[in-house]
Design a protein around this motif. Sequence first.
Motif, PDB file in Angstrom:
ATOM      1  N   GLU A 161       0.868  -1.317   0.085  1.00  9.91           N
ATOM      2  CA  GLU A 161       0.012  -0.085  -0.131  1.00  9.91           C
ATOM      3  C   GLU A 161       1.001   1.290   0.099  1.00  9.91           C
ATOM      4  OE1 GLU A 161      -2.830  -0.201   3.313  1.00  9.91           O
ATOM      5  OE2 GLU A 161      -3.803  -1.866   2.554  1.00  9.91           O
ATOM      6  N   ILE A 162       0.386   2.275  -0.628  1.00 13.63           N
ATOM      7  CA  ILE A 162       1.314   3.521  -0.601  1.00 13.63           C
ATOM      8  C   ILE A 162       0.562   4.499   0.443  1.00 13.63           C
ATOM      9  CG2 ILE A 162       1.771   5.635  -1.839  1.00 13.63           C
ATOM     10  CD1 ILE A 162       3.018   2.940  -2.991  1.00 13.63           C
ATOM     11  N   GLN A 163       1.739   4.865   1.406  1.00 14.44           N
ATOM     12  CA  GLN A 163       1.113   5.731   2.443  1.00 14.44           C
ATOM     13  C   GLN A 163       1.738   7.227   2.195  1.00 14.44           C
ATOM     14  OE1 GLN A 163       3.292   5.677   6.495  1.00 14.44           O
ATOM     15  NE2 GLN A 163       1.637   4.638   6.825  1.00 14.44           N
ATOM     16  N   VAL A 164       0.858   8.141   2.457  1.00 14.79           N
ATOM     17  CA  VAL A 164       0.881   9.522   2.158  1.00 14.79           C
ATOM     18  C   VAL A 164       1.343  10.452   3.074  1.00 14.79           C
ATOM     19  CG1 VAL A 164       0.128  11.812   0.985  1.00 14.79           C
ATOM     20  CG2 VAL A 164      -0.727   9.552   0.118  1.00 14.79           C
ATOM     21  N   GLY A 165       2.382  10.808   3.438  1.00 13.64           N
ATOM     22  CA  GLY A 165       2.945  11.579   4.583  1.00 13.64           C
ATOM     23  C   GLY A 165       2.354  12.929   4.646  1.00 13.64           C
ATOM     24  N   ARG A 166       2.780  13.916   5.807  1.00 15.21           N
ATOM     25  CA  ARG A 166       2.090  15.006   5.980  1.00 15.21           C
ATOM     26  C   ARG A 166       2.637  15.880   4.975  1.00 15.21           C
ATOM     27  NH1 ARG A 166       3.353  16.130  11.946  1.00 15.21           N
ATOM     28  NH2 ARG A 166       5.264  15.137  11.293  1.00 15.21           N
ATOM     29  N   THR A 167       3.769  15.693   4.368  1.00 17.91           N
ATOM     30  CA  THR A 167       4.337  16.538   3.381  1.00 17.91           C
ATOM     31  C   THR A 167       4.153  16.229   2.032  1.00 17.91           C
ATOM     32  OG1 THR A 167       6.434  15.378   3.408  1.00 17.91           O
ATOM     33  CG2 THR A 167       6.310  17.032   5.050  1.00 17.91           C
ATOM     34  N   GLY A 168       3.402  15.209   1.652  1.00 13.20           N
ATOM     35  CA  GLY A 168       2.977  14.724   0.699  1.00 13.20           C
ATOM     36  C   GLY A 168       3.888  13.394   0.114  1.00 13.20           C
ATOM     37  N   LYS A 169       4.833  13.305   0.867  1.00 10.55           N
ATOM     38  CA  LYS A 169       6.008  12.055   0.516  1.00 10.55           C
ATOM     39  C   LYS A 169       5.175  10.817   0.701  1.00 10.55           C
ATOM     40  CE  LYS A 169       9.944   9.951   1.940  1.00 10.55           C
ATOM     41  NZ  LYS A 169      11.130   9.752   3.096  1.00 10.55           N
ATOM     42  N   LEU A 170       5.426  10.037  -0.720  1.00 11.65           N
ATOM     43  CA  LEU A 170       4.731   8.669  -0.800  1.00 11.65           C
ATOM     44  C   LEU A 170       5.632   7.618  -0.362  1.00 11.65           C
ATOM     45  CD1 LEU A 170       3.190   9.130  -4.397  1.00 11.65           C
ATOM     46  CD2 LEU A 170       2.298   9.669  -2.266  1.00 11.65           C
ATOM     47  N   THR A 171       5.082   6.693   0.515  1.00  7.99           N
ATOM     48  CA  THR A 171       5.955   5.751   0.929  1.00  7.99           C
ATOM     49  C   THR A 171       5.223   4.355   0.828  1.00  7.99           C
ATOM     50  OG1 THR A 171       6.996   6.998   2.711  1.00  7.99           O
ATOM     51  CG2 THR A 171       7.208   4.750   3.195  1.00  7.99           C
ATOM     52  N   PRO A 172       6.046   3.332   0.170  1.00  6.87           N
ATOM     53  CA  PRO A 172       5.425   2.136  -0.163  1.00  6.87           C
ATOM     54  C   PRO A 172       5.475   1.274   1.330  1.00  6.87           C
ATOM     55  CG  PRO A 172       7.468   2.175  -1.077  1.00  6.87           C
ATOM     56  CD  PRO A 172       7.226   3.615  -0.616  1.00  6.87           C
TER      57      PRO A 172
END
Length: 408
Positions: A341-352
Amino acid sequence: MTTDPTARAAQLREQLHYHAHRYYVLDDPEIPDAEYDRLFRELQELEDAHPGLRTPDSPTQRVLGRVLEGFAPVRHAVPMLSIRTETDTEASGAEAFDARVRRELGLRPADAPVEYAAELKFDGLAINLRYEHGVLAQAATRGNGETGEDVTQNIRTISQIPLRLKFRGEVPAVIEVRGEVYIRRDDFEALNERQRAVIAAGAKNEKTFVNPRNAAAGAVRQLDPAIAAKRPLSFFGYGLGDVRGWDIPGTHSALLDAMAAIGVPVSPDRTVAQGAAGLVAFYRAMGEKRDALPFDIDGVVYKVNSRALQQRLGFVSREPRWAVAHKYPAQEQMTTLQGIEIQVGRTGKLTPVAKLAPVFVGGTTVSNATLHNQDEIDRKDVRIGDTVIVRRAGDVIPEVVGVVHATA
């Protein structure tokens, strides 16, 4: 899996030789330590049940490791032998060791408790430092226990290791300090962040590291000391090898104090324990503290404190009867990657984020782990359905560090 003991023993020997080579020689393991230990125990149990299956080249019959090409071999004046590992991660592991010691010493239940020195089992690379007339003359890896590798130039880059020891009065002709080279967790995370950055920038032949132990081992065994100097290595001493002209204290705890007094870094997390109850208390206390430590440990070590009693107890199968390593639950385990799944951080960074079949690792059940970024997914060739290695250490977010590929 075959049920024929002879065929299974041969299969286990082949697998263990393969994985030992990956771990000790290439510093690039494919399976976690806990899985290697499981295979090793299975082979031990087979050989115990069928002694005729025990071969001279069995991994159970020798100290692991071999000299790498490119390093000068060093014959150890005093062999660097292994100590027995207690894989029972409950208090009963400490109690079983104390019971064995008391039995070997012929003690009765009413006799006084045995005094032990208890310390941490560092997860790094064992090193022998040879000081001649107080000056560091040579550093060698453990190798196969009899012969190691000369890594003096690389060890000299570790600022924690004194180039000259501090003695009051007469300086001994020879004193060999034995200990562990390791990398702190924060230094390891920073190192991997730098590696990910250079990989993302297009650098070739670069990689991230699976765990601090393998990063430390790889640095120590670099042929170019300039590369080793860039790795954030640390050191703790815990024992002696060859000694000439120095009075060794009568207890192991006093020895560690004496080592610290001459300038050797020694961990403060150690104690003198009375009997099984003292060992259990130390095991539990360090287990609670484990995640807060700045470096990885995979257990604690118990040693009969009195050197005179150590000599009475002696050795069995090249392992001291007077010492044992008591492990904690593994910080790396294998499990199945069920999804990403792709997680969206508070700054908009995408982390799998890896969605895992739940697995108990590092003292807790893990079902999610970071994959860092798409470059890491591509580089590791991680795919849904793969068997992966997940690592959890301290307060670091669990991460997928590799894929387990089927071996013949």
